[in-house]
Design a protein around this motif. Structure first.
Motif, PDB file in Angstrom:
ATOM      1  N   GLY A  96       8.419   1.623   7.825  1.00 39.81           N
ATOM      2  CA  GLY A  96       9.319   1.087   6.811  1.00 39.81           C
ATOM      3  C   GLY A  96       8.810  -0.164   6.134  1.00 39.81           C
ATOM      4  O   GLY A  96       8.874  -1.230   6.730  1.00 39.81           O
ATOM      5  N   TYR A  97       8.324  -0.038   4.909  1.00 39.90           N
ATOM      6  CA  TYR A  97       7.898  -1.193   4.104  1.00 39.90           C
ATOM      7  C   TYR A  97       7.073  -2.166   4.935  1.00 39.90           C
ATOM      8  O   TYR A  97       7.435  -3.329   5.099  1.00 39.90           O
ATOM      9  N   LEU A  98       5.948  -1.719   5.428  1.00 44.61           N
ATOM     10  CA  LEU A  98       5.173  -2.510   6.388  1.00 44.61           C
ATOM     11  C   LEU A  98       4.281  -3.572   5.778  1.00 44.61           C
ATOM     12  O   LEU A  98       3.696  -4.352   6.504  1.00 44.61           O
ATOM     13  N   ASP A  99       4.123  -3.614   4.484  1.00 43.52           N
ATOM     14  CA  ASP A  99       3.192  -4.584   3.928  1.00 43.52           C
ATOM     15  C   ASP A  99       3.840  -5.434   2.851  1.00 43.52           C
ATOM     16  O   ASP A  99       4.966  -5.211   2.453  1.00 43.52           O
ATOM     17  N   ALA A 100       3.097  -6.417   2.395  1.00 46.20           N
ATOM     18  CA  ALA A 100       3.539  -7.293   1.310  1.00 46.20           C
ATOM     19  C   ALA A 100       2.405  -7.400   0.301  1.00 46.20           C
ATOM     20  O   ALA A 100       1.878  -8.466   0.028  1.00 46.20           O
ATOM     21  N   VAL A 108       8.113   7.530   5.895  1.00 48.09           N
ATOM     22  CA  VAL A 108       7.289   6.445   5.385  1.00 48.09           C
ATOM     23  C   VAL A 108       7.935   5.954   4.100  1.00 48.09           C
ATOM     24  O   VAL A 108       8.097   6.726   3.157  1.00 48.09           O
ATOM     25  N   THR A 109       8.340   4.674   4.079  1.00 41.36           N
ATOM     26  CA  THR A 109       8.877   4.082   2.855  1.00 41.36           C
ATOM     27  C   THR A 109       7.865   3.078   2.334  1.00 41.36           C
ATOM     28  O   THR A 109       7.234   2.352   3.112  1.00 41.36           O
ATOM     29  N   TYR A 110       7.717   3.045   1.016  1.00 43.13           N
ATOM     30  CA  TYR A 110       6.644   2.257   0.426  1.00 43.13           C
ATOM     31  C   TYR A 110       6.992   1.916  -1.020  1.00 43.13           C
ATOM     32  O   TYR A 110       7.515   2.760  -1.745  1.00 43.13           O
ATOM     33  N   VAL A 111       6.703   0.693  -1.444  1.00 39.39           N
ATOM     34  CA  VAL A 111       6.853   0.328  -2.854  1.00 39.39           C
ATOM     35  C   VAL A 111       5.472   0.379  -3.470  1.00 39.39           C
ATOM     36  O   VAL A 111       4.565  -0.349  -3.061  1.00 39.39           O
ATOM     37  N   ALA A 112       5.302   1.253  -4.449  1.00 38.82           N
ATOM     38  CA  ALA A 112       3.975   1.508  -5.026  1.00 38.82           C
ATOM     39  C   ALA A 112       3.856   0.914  -6.413  1.00 38.82           C
ATOM     40  O   ALA A 112       4.755   1.055  -7.230  1.00 38.82           O
ATOM     41  N   PHE A 113       2.721   0.279  -6.663  1.00 35.78           N
ATOM     42  CA  PHE A 113       2.443  -0.241  -7.991  1.00 35.78           C
ATOM     43  C   PHE A 113       1.359   0.583  -8.683  1.00 35.78           C
ATOM     44  O   PHE A 113       1.049   0.341  -9.839  1.00 35.78           O
ATOM     45  N   GLU A 114       0.795   1.555  -7.990  1.00 34.60           N
ATOM     46  CA  GLU A 114      -0.210   2.460  -8.555  1.00 34.60           C
ATOM     47  C   GLU A 114       0.033   3.870  -8.030  1.00 34.60           C
ATOM     48  O   GLU A 114       0.212   4.063  -6.828  1.00 34.60           O
ATOM     49  N   ASP A 115      -0.001   4.863  -8.928  1.00 35.71           N
ATOM     50  CA  ASP A 115       0.197   6.254  -8.515  1.00 35.71           C
ATOM     51  C   ASP A 115      -0.862   6.725  -7.531  1.00 35.71           C
ATOM     52  O   ASP A 115      -0.588   7.517  -6.633  1.00 35.71           O
ATOM     53  N   ALA A 171      -0.665   8.773  -4.055  1.00 37.11           N
ATOM     54  CA  ALA A 171      -1.425  10.013  -3.877  1.00 37.11           C
ATOM     55  C   ALA A 171      -2.247   9.966  -2.597  1.00 37.11           C
ATOM     56  O   ALA A 171      -2.351  10.965  -1.875  1.00 37.11           O
ATOM     57  N   ARG A 172      -2.827   8.809  -2.286  1.00 32.86           N
ATOM     58  CA  ARG A 172      -3.605   8.673  -1.048  1.00 32.86           C
ATOM     59  C   ARG A 172      -2.701   8.858   0.169  1.00 32.86           C
ATOM     60  O   ARG A 172      -3.028   9.597   1.097  1.00 32.86           O
ATOM     61  N   LEU A 173      -1.545   8.193   0.178  1.00 30.20           N
ATOM     62  CA  LEU A 173      -0.611   8.343   1.301  1.00 30.20           C
ATOM     63  C   LEU A 173      -0.134   9.787   1.423  1.00 30.20           C
ATOM     64  O   LEU A 173      -0.049  10.337   2.520  1.00 30.20           O
ATOM     65  N   SER A 174       0.151  10.402   0.281  1.00 28.45           N
ATOM     66  CA  SER A 174       0.579  11.800   0.274  1.00 28.45           C
ATOM     67  C   SER A 174      -0.500  12.697   0.866  1.00 28.45           C
ATOM     68  O   SER A 174      -0.220  13.590   1.668  1.00 28.45           O
ATOM     69  N   GLN A 191      11.889  -1.810 -11.312  1.00 29.36           N
ATOM     70  CA  GLN A 191      11.591  -2.416 -12.597  1.00 29.36           C
ATOM     71  C   GLN A 191      10.149  -2.127 -13.023  1.00 29.36           C
ATOM     72  O   GLN A 191       9.915  -1.609 -14.100  1.00 29.36           O
ATOM     73  N   ASP A 192       9.163  -2.487 -12.207  1.00 26.61           N
ATOM     74  CA  ASP A 192       7.759  -2.249 -12.545  1.00 26.61           C
ATOM     75  C   ASP A 192       7.077  -1.275 -11.601  1.00 26.61           C
ATOM     76  O   ASP A 192       5.966  -0.836 -11.860  1.00 26.61           O
ATOM     77  N   ASP A 193       7.687  -0.974 -10.489  1.00 26.68           N
ATOM     78  CA  ASP A 193       7.064  -0.171  -9.451  1.00 26.68           C
ATOM     79  C   ASP A 193       7.925   1.043  -9.146  1.00 26.68           C
ATOM     80  O   ASP A 193       8.929   1.282  -9.791  1.00 26.68           O
ATOM     81  N   VAL A 194       7.505   1.788  -8.136  1.00 22.68           N
ATOM     82  CA  VAL A 194       8.257   2.960  -7.701  1.00 22.68           C
ATOM     83  C   VAL A 194       8.446   2.867  -6.190  1.00 22.68           C
ATOM     84  O   VAL A 194       7.505   2.580  -5.461  1.00 22.68           O
ATOM     85  N   THR A 195       9.681   3.060  -5.735  1.00 26.34           N
ATOM     86  CA  THR A 195       9.927   3.148  -4.300  1.00 26.34           C
ATOM     87  C   THR A 195       9.701   4.590  -3.890  1.00 26.34           C
ATOM     88  O   THR A 195      10.249   5.513  -4.491  1.00 26.34           O
ATOM     89  N   ILE A 196       8.891   4.770  -2.886  1.00 27.93           N
ATOM     90  CA  ILE A 196       8.528   6.100  -2.402  1.00 27.93           C
ATOM     91  C   ILE A 196       9.069   6.280  -0.993  1.00 27.93           C
ATOM     92  O   ILE A 196       9.005   5.366  -0.168  1.00 27.93           O
ATOM     93  N   VAL A 197       9.591   7.454  -0.732  1.00 29.25           N
ATOM     94  CA  VAL A 197       9.985   7.830   0.628  1.00 29.25           C
ATOM     95  C   VAL A 197       9.325   9.170   0.927  1.00 29.25           C
ATOM     96  O   VAL A 197       9.536  10.149   0.210  1.00 29.25           O
TER      97      VAL A 197
END
Length: 177
Positions: A21-25, A62-69, A73-76, A95-101
């Motif tokens: 769950g959102y493990l990085d910054a 796996v939850t993640y806030v992505a700033f690049e597609d 794709a790598r996580l997928s 706003q600028d990113d995408v939350t991925i689950v």
């Protein structure tokens, strides 16, 4: 409380649910930071280890806030190589990113294929050509296996400065003789 990868090597327990769950910054670091401990959480081997800790009907989230597609794709790709067809990707724009689950594991088969609470079921990240991050190359935030240009420029600058300093030092030594 323990580091996730360390925990994998200390426990024999199996779980119905494992959550990354959102493990990085990643937004808090400069572009000169590439090796971080959280990178080792998002490698192919890490997801394979997590799979071993799932019970037969278990679910990995796996939850993640992505700033690049391409990062999504790598996580997928990691999850698809680990769990095969038992992977679903949900996205919700920020706003600028995408939350991925990501949902992965045998329990995915029991979940209806539909949008969930504002998260849209998507396959838009599948099929992008990105290298996997492995324990031997854990750079989640580097698109390609290469040395970043700004690293090369700094190294060349240090080399040129070193050669200049050696030349100046060498001239000083020759004059004293």
């Amino acid at each position: 409380i323990d580091d996730a990868r360390s925990f994998f090597h200390k426990s024999d327990a199996r779980y119905d649910l494992i959550v990354f769950g959102y493990l990085d910054a990643h937004r808090l670091l400069s572009s000169f930071s590439s090796v971080r401990l959280d990178n080792f959480i998002y490698t192919l081997e890490s997801f394979r280890e997590a799979k071993r800790y799932l019970k037969p009907g278990g679910l990995l989230v796996v939850t993640y806030v992505a700033f690049e597609d391409w990062i999504v794709a790598r996580l997928s790709r990691h999850l698809q190589e680990t769990f095969g067809e038992d992977v679903r990707t949900y996205a919700a724009p920020l706003q600028d990113d995408v939350t991925i689950v990501f949902l992965a594991g045998p329990a995915v088969r029991e979940i209806p294929r539909k949008d969930i609470n504002g998260f849209e079921l998507t396959e838009r990240f599948d099929g992008m050509d990105v290298p996997v991050a492995t324990d031997d190359w854990p750079y989640l935030y580097m698109r390609r296996r290469s040395v970043p240009a700004h690293y090369v420029m700094v190294l060349l600058g240090v080399l040129v400065l070193s050669l200049v300093m050696l030349g100046v030092a060498g001239r000083g030594t020759l004059r004293k003789r």
